[in-house]
Motif scaffolding. Structure first.
Motif, mmCIF file in Angstrom:
data_model
loop_
_atom_site.group_PDB
_atom_site.id
_atom_site.type_symbol
_atom_site.label_atom_id
_atom_site.label_comp_id
_atom_site.label_asym_id
_atom_site.label_seq_id
_atom_site.Cartn_x
_atom_site.Cartn_y
_atom_site.Cartn_z
ATOM 1 N N SER A 175 -3.066 -8.773 14.728
ATOM 2 C CA SER A 175 -3.731 -7.667 14.052
ATOM 3 C C SER A 175 -2.727 -6.882 13.211
ATOM 4 O O SER A 175 -1.619 -6.600 13.663
ATOM 5 C CB SER A 175 -4.354 -6.744 15.114
ATOM 6 O OG SER A 175 -5.168 -5.814 14.492
ATOM 7 N N GLY A 176 -3.092 -6.596 11.977
ATOM 8 C CA GLY A 176 -2.211 -5.822 11.104
ATOM 9 C C GLY A 176 -1.209 -6.653 10.350
ATOM 10 O O GLY A 176 -0.374 -6.135 9.620
ATOM 11 N N CYS A 177 -1.301 -8.004 10.465
ATOM 12 C CA CYS A 177 -0.306 -8.832 9.802
ATOM 13 C C CYS A 177 -0.628 -9.046 8.327
ATOM 14 O O CYS A 177 0.185 -9.545 7.574
ATOM 15 C CB CYS A 177 -0.185 -10.187 10.509
ATOM 16 S SG CYS A 177 -1.635 -11.210 10.275
ATOM 17 N N GLY A 178 -1.835 -8.668 7.903
ATOM 18 C CA GLY A 178 -2.154 -8.753 6.477
ATOM 19 C C GLY A 178 -3.175 -9.816 6.116
ATOM 20 O O GLY A 178 -3.325 -10.151 4.942
ATOM 21 N N LYS A 179 -3.913 -10.328 7.104
ATOM 22 C CA LYS A 179 -4.918 -11.364 6.809
ATOM 23 C C LYS A 179 -5.996 -10.841 5.872
ATOM 24 O O LYS A 179 -6.314 -11.455 4.848
ATOM 25 C CB LYS A 179 -5.592 -11.852 8.113
ATOM 26 C CG LYS A 179 -4.630 -12.346 9.171
ATOM 27 C CD LYS A 179 -5.358 -12.798 10.402
ATOM 28 C CE LYS A 179 -6.097 -11.681 11.126
ATOM 29 N NZ LYS A 179 -5.211 -10.678 11.750
ATOM 30 N N SER A 180 -6.580 -9.674 6.237
ATOM 31 C CA SER A 180 -7.638 -9.116 5.410
ATOM 32 C C SER A 180 -7.120 -8.790 4.021
ATOM 33 O O SER A 180 -7.800 -9.011 3.018
ATOM 34 C CB SER A 180 -8.192 -7.844 6.045
ATOM 35 O OG SER A 180 -8.780 -8.143 7.280
ATOM 36 N N THR A 181 -5.893 -8.301 3.976
ATOM 37 C CA THR A 181 -5.319 -7.950 2.684
ATOM 38 C C THR A 181 -5.170 -9.196 1.812
ATOM 39 O O THR A 181 -5.498 -9.184 0.633
ATOM 40 C CB THR A 181 -3.948 -7.278 2.898
ATOM 41 O OG1 THR A 181 -4.095 -6.251 3.872
ATOM 42 C CG2 THR A 181 -3.440 -6.677 1.612
ATOM 43 N N ASN A 231 -8.492 0.281 -3.452
ATOM 44 C CA ASN A 231 -7.537 1.230 -2.904
ATOM 45 C C ASN A 231 -6.559 1.627 -4.012
ATOM 46 O O ASN A 231 -5.774 0.792 -4.475
ATOM 47 C CB ASN A 231 -6.793 0.578 -1.733
ATOM 48 C CG ASN A 231 -5.884 1.559 -1.027
ATOM 49 O OD1 ASN A 231 -5.479 2.562 -1.612
ATOM 50 N ND2 ASN A 231 -5.561 1.262 0.206
ATOM 51 N N LYS A 265 4.347 0.933 1.791
ATOM 52 C CA LYS A 265 4.319 0.014 2.924
ATOM 53 C C LYS A 265 4.135 -1.406 2.405
ATOM 54 O O LYS A 265 3.144 -1.704 1.720
ATOM 55 C CB LYS A 265 3.172 0.394 3.862
ATOM 56 C CG LYS A 265 3.084 -0.501 5.088
ATOM 57 C CD LYS A 265 2.014 0.007 6.032
ATOM 58 C CE LYS A 265 1.619 -0.997 7.082
ATOM 59 N NZ LYS A 265 2.710 -1.663 7.778
ATOM 60 N N GLU A 270 -13.416 -12.435 9.454
ATOM 61 C CA GLU A 270 -13.904 -12.302 10.830
ATOM 62 C C GLU A 270 -15.429 -12.225 10.872
ATOM 63 O O GLU A 270 -16.001 -11.260 11.366
ATOM 64 C CB GLU A 270 -13.306 -11.054 11.495
ATOM 65 C CG GLU A 270 -11.782 -11.110 11.539
ATOM 66 C CD GLU A 270 -11.219 -9.906 12.280
ATOM 67 O OE1 GLU A 270 -11.767 -9.578 13.329
ATOM 68 O OE2 GLU A 270 -10.224 -9.331 11.802
ATOM 69 N N HIS A 318 -9.727 -14.314 14.728
ATOM 70 C CA HIS A 318 -8.807 -14.043 15.842
ATOM 71 C C HIS A 318 -8.995 -15.055 16.945
ATOM 72 O O HIS A 318 -8.300 -15.014 17.944
ATOM 73 C CB HIS A 318 -9.093 -12.647 16.418
ATOM 74 C CG HIS A 318 -8.440 -11.571 15.643
ATOM 75 N ND1 HIS A 318 -7.097 -11.329 15.700
ATOM 76 C CD2 HIS A 318 -8.926 -10.675 14.756
ATOM 77 C CE1 HIS A 318 -6.789 -10.324 14.906
ATOM 78 N NE2 HIS A 318 -7.885 -9.905 14.310
ATOM 79 N N PHE A 351 0.888 -1.172 0.000
ATOM 80 C CA PHE A 351 0.000 0.000 0.000
ATOM 81 C C PHE A 351 0.918 1.213 0.000
ATOM 82 O O PHE A 351 1.591 1.478 0.995
ATOM 83 C CB PHE A 351 -0.866 0.038 1.260
ATOM 84 C CG PHE A 351 -2.006 -0.937 1.235
ATOM 85 C CD1 PHE A 351 -2.889 -0.960 0.167
ATOM 86 C CD2 PHE A 351 -2.203 -1.823 2.284
ATOM 87 C CE1 PHE A 351 -3.937 -1.855 0.151
ATOM 88 C CE2 PHE A 351 -3.257 -2.717 2.263
ATOM 89 C CZ PHE A 351 -4.121 -2.738 1.196
#
Ligand SMILES: Nc1ncnc2c1ncn2[C@@H]1O[C@H](COP(=O)(O)OP(=O)(O)OP(=O)(O)O)[C@@H](O)[C@H]1O
Ligand SMILES: [Mg+2]
Lengths: 522, 268
Positions: free
Chosen positions: B56-62, B74, B34, B190, B221, B31
């Motif tokens: 959290s923030g490790c890129g699962k959703s991505t 995006n 980043k 999730e 999670h 992104f």
């Protein structure tokens, strides 16, 4: 400590703050209520039938006593004297004039239930005592039966109109045709037509004589007789003999006429229908123009435009456009739309009628277009606000079901933003209905002979000039210095304009509430 | 075909192409500047539930969003590498994204029903595909709602607004909305984190039921949930795929130290 030296304690400051807030809110409310009350009282008073008085006074011209029938328009105190504006009828001016009468010149003033207010079709008014109705057979009929007699007169008049419109104009056409074919003066066809014309014409004359010999005989306060063709009488109100309910009936009747008839006597009497119609039509057209453009622009800015400096500059320009004085838009409309676009259209399509302009002249369409430009920023800003409030999750949900961007905008984003769009439209309507200055440059006039909508093809004549309530009020405000009556007509028009804006707003707000219930998450 | 449904563990590294739903080859994603995903390669088996876990923030959703190209929304997002579904590389510029998204459905963390009736919600995707015949729509709506175990609760009020449903019902409605398009793959990001434990259990049962219909990838999670519902689990850490194996092995005898730390709750 610094804190303890403060003028007020925490609690006192809070109380002061709340008190000041309440005070200013109250002031604002008071101001609003008094504006509405003033307009409602003065505007409503225009419709309330006033008593006719018999007034005796010393004339300011020759110091002779004089007696007249009069209505009191307004009264006030000045230098310990009661001053009255009177609308009166006397032998010199039976059709009314206005005077300012001081109380020390007044000999007597009393209600005169025998006197009536007779309004003529051209807007003039006679205050006098009805004596009798005269028929062609020279018999006199009781005044009480005036309505039936007027019915008669109206029938005769209708017959005259029918003959004029059918038979006479037919013959006229045929005669013109003969002229064009250069048929000789003595041709039998021509003779026959001429004879028919004469026959119909004499019938018309006879009917007109009959019609005009129905007359209303009146007597002024000092005994002078006047006689008015019944044909010219518009209404006869015996206000002095009416009960409160009767007066209310008369008032409602007047409201009805005010809303449905055309102005008379240079916008000081009669109704305001053309102005009401013009205002609503203009606002309606404006809404139709501004909504799609404003929404498209907002959707582009919010959903499609790249997030860069150019977009920010466009946004700033749009917000600034909302602050441009409205007269500037009027000049723009005149210069760009009317002379520029309209003038070019004339040269392209209506060349045969030049130099007389067809499109290149002020008219209701250009006015609506100008107002649409004026209100465009309002709609764009409100719509963008609505678009921003659409939850990201819903957009994602739509895309995740295979919707393209356009489909998502159409099926999800726009419905969700519709309350915001309606807010913009409401603001636009309120602004457009209240503007006067720019409209006078681009198509609103004091008097327009025709409505922009009529039975003639193409029914909606967008190039025509139109009348507007705001312009009527503006015009009325200049009459009003001496003419106390037109002040009331002006106030009545103000009241109507308020009501119109109010109704348009309420409609839009109801629609928005409906959309909100449907599309806003709770 | 029989092999597809048996429950002996598949060898994920040497999974044959006909058992693979998604093949990720060396996927990296940024992104702006980043780096969010780095050199991810994995094969996701057909008709199984695969869980993605990680901090959290490790890129699962991505990662899950790159399976139906939702990251394209995006404008800052850039990616390299290939993702094969069947024999197509969906990262190919020629891929029709709308068509892809009808084949790869997605359900988000927060229930997001459209502010329309229940019926219209389920129809949304079908109508976009140009299906207008009422009978066809009626049938599809009924089937989708039955598949999502919601039919019994809403069959009498199909034309009421979807916003009156409870959170759990809304989430099942959103699942039904995706199922109506008969997707091959269903992505769940999730899906139960906004729901109470009982409703969560209900959805988990639904997931177990649905895997006969399509391949399911779920981000969660909740370790217990991952262990309960998934056949395979992938552990992501700072954009890298650390460990990927059948859930039993991963949760009982993880190979990597980071995985063990995470599942025993030593960080994250
Ligand atoms: N639109 C974006 N622009 C820039 N960076 C982003 C964007 N979305 C996510 N990121 C970054 O990408 C990284 C991965 O985000 P992602 O949403 O995939 O995490 P996640 O594992 O799903 O976390 P969580 O469990 O909290 O949902 C995060 O560091 C986040 O800051
Ligand atoms: Mg996430």
């Amino acid at each position: 400590m610094n804190k303890s030296r403060r003028l007020f304690s925490q609690g006192q400051r809070q109380a002061l703050f709340i008190g000041a807030g309440a005070f200013f809110t109250g002031l604002l409310l008071l101001a609003m209520i008094s504006i509405v009350l003033l307009i409602a009282a003065r505007g409503g008073g225009y419709f309330w039938p006033q008593d006719v008085h018999r007034v005796s006074f010393l004339s300011s011209v020759d110091d002779q006593p004089k007696t007249v029938f009069a209505q009191i328009q307004s009264e006030y105190m000045q230098d310990g004297q009661k001053m009255r504006w009177l609308q009166l009828s006397d032998a010199q001016s039976p059709y009314g004039r206005q005077i300012l009468l001081e109380s020390n010149r007044t000999l007597s003033l009393a209600r005169a239930p025998e006197a009536a207010r007779v309004a003529l079709k051209d807007g003039r008014v006679v205050l006098a005592e009805p004596v009798s109705v005269e028929s062609p057979e020279s018999t006199s009929i009781a005044v009480a039966r005036i309505d039936a007699v007027r019915e008669n007169v109206a029938q005769i008049d209708a017959r005259i109109t029918a003959i004029r419109d059918d038979a006479l104009s037919q013959i006229h056409l045929q005669l013109t045709e003969l002229d064009q074919r250069k048929v000789s003066k003595n041709a039998p066809a021509r003779k026959k037509l001429n004879k028919a014309f004469d026959r119909w014409h004499s019938q018309v004359l006879e009917l007109e004589r009959q019609r005009d010999s129905y007359r209303l005989n009146l007597q002024l306060a000092q005994g002078d007789d006047i006689s008015i063709p019944l044909m010219d009488v518009y209404s006869l109100e015996h206000t002095g003999q009416l009960t409160a309910v009767g007066k209310l009936g008369v008032a409602l009747n007047r409201v009805g006429r005010f809303l449905t008839e055309s102005p008379k006597q240079a916008n000081t009497a009669g109704g305001v229908f053309p102005a009401l119609f013009g205002t609503v039509l203009m606002v309606f057209l404006m809404t139709i123009i501004v909504t799609p453009f404003g929404v498209l622009a907002a959707v582009y800015l919010n959903e499609y435009a790249p997030d860069n400096a150019m977009t920010s500059i466009i946004r700033i320009c749009v917000s600034n456009m909302a602050g441009v004085p409205s007269i500037v838009y009027g000049v723009f409309g005149l210069g760009f739309f009317i002379y520029g676009v309209g003038g070019s259209l004339d040269q392209l399509f209506f060349e045969q009628s030049l130099p007389a302009p067809t499109m290149g002249t002020p008219g209701v369409f250009w006015a609506a277009l100008t107002m649409a430009i004026l209100t465009l920023p309002v709609v764009i800003v409100a719509t963008e606000e609505g678009l921003r409030n659409v939850p990201q999750g819903l957009k994602a949900g739509s895309y995740a079901l295979g919707a393209t961007k356009a489909e998502t905008v159409w099926h999800t984003i726009l419905p969700m933003a519709s309350p915001g769009i309606m807010t913009g439209v409401i603001l636009a309507i309120a602004r457009a209905a209240g503007e006067v200055a720019p409209l006078m440059l681009v198509g609103a006039v004091k008097f327009a002979p025709n409505l922009p909508v009529d039975a003639e093809f193409p029914y909606l004549h967008l190039e025509r000039q139109f009348m507007h309530l705001g312009v009527l009020i503006y015009d009325g405000a200049f009459h009003s210095q001496t003419d106390a009556k037109s002040a009331s007509m002006m106030f009545a028009a103000c009241l109507l304009l308020l009501v119109v804006v109010f109704i348009l707003n309420i409609l839009a707000i109801l629609l928005r509430a409906r959309l909100r219930r449907r599309y806003e998450r709770r | 075909m029989l092999k597809l449904f048996d429950h002996e563990h598949l060898d994920l590294d040497n999974l044959s192409d006909d058992l693979t739903a998604i093949r990720v080859e060396d996927l990296s994603l940024q992104f702006g500047n980043k780096h969010v995903l780095e050199n991810i390669s994995m094969r996701i088996p057909k008709h199984r539930v695969t869980a993605l876990i990680g901090q959290s923030g490790c890129g699962k959703s991505t990662l899950i969003s790159s399976f139906n190209r939702m990251n394209d929304l995006n404008p800052q997002c850039r990616y390299q590498g290939q993702i094969y579904i069947g024999d197509r590389d969906i990262n190919n510029k020629k891929q029709n994204v709308s068509e892809l998204r009808t084949q790869v459905g997605m359900v988000f963390q927060r229930p997001n029903p459209f502010p329309m009736s229940i019926y219209e919600n389920v129809c949304y995707g079908l109508k976009l595909q140009g299906i207008k015949v009422r009978r066809q729509l009626d049938d599809a709506v009924e089937r989708a709602l039955k598949d999502a175990a919601l039919w019994k609760e809403v069959k009498d009020r199909l034309f009421e607004s979807a916003s009156v449903l409870s959170g759990g019902q809304q989430q099942r409605l959103v699942i039904a909305r995706a199922l109506a398009l008969k997707p091959d793959i269903l992505l769940l990001d999730e899906p139960t984190s906004a729901l109470d434990p009982l409703t969560t259990l209900f959805i988990e049962e639904l997931i177990a039921e649905l895997k006969h219909r399509c391949t399911i990838i779920i981000v969660t999670h909740n370790m217990q949930q991952a262990a309960r519902v998934s056949d395979y689990t992938a552990f992501l850490h700072q954009g890298r795929l650390i460990e990927y194996s059948d859930s039993d092995t991963l949760f009982t005898t993880p190979e990597q130290k980071q995985t063990e730390d995470y599942i025993t709750g030593r960080y994250g």
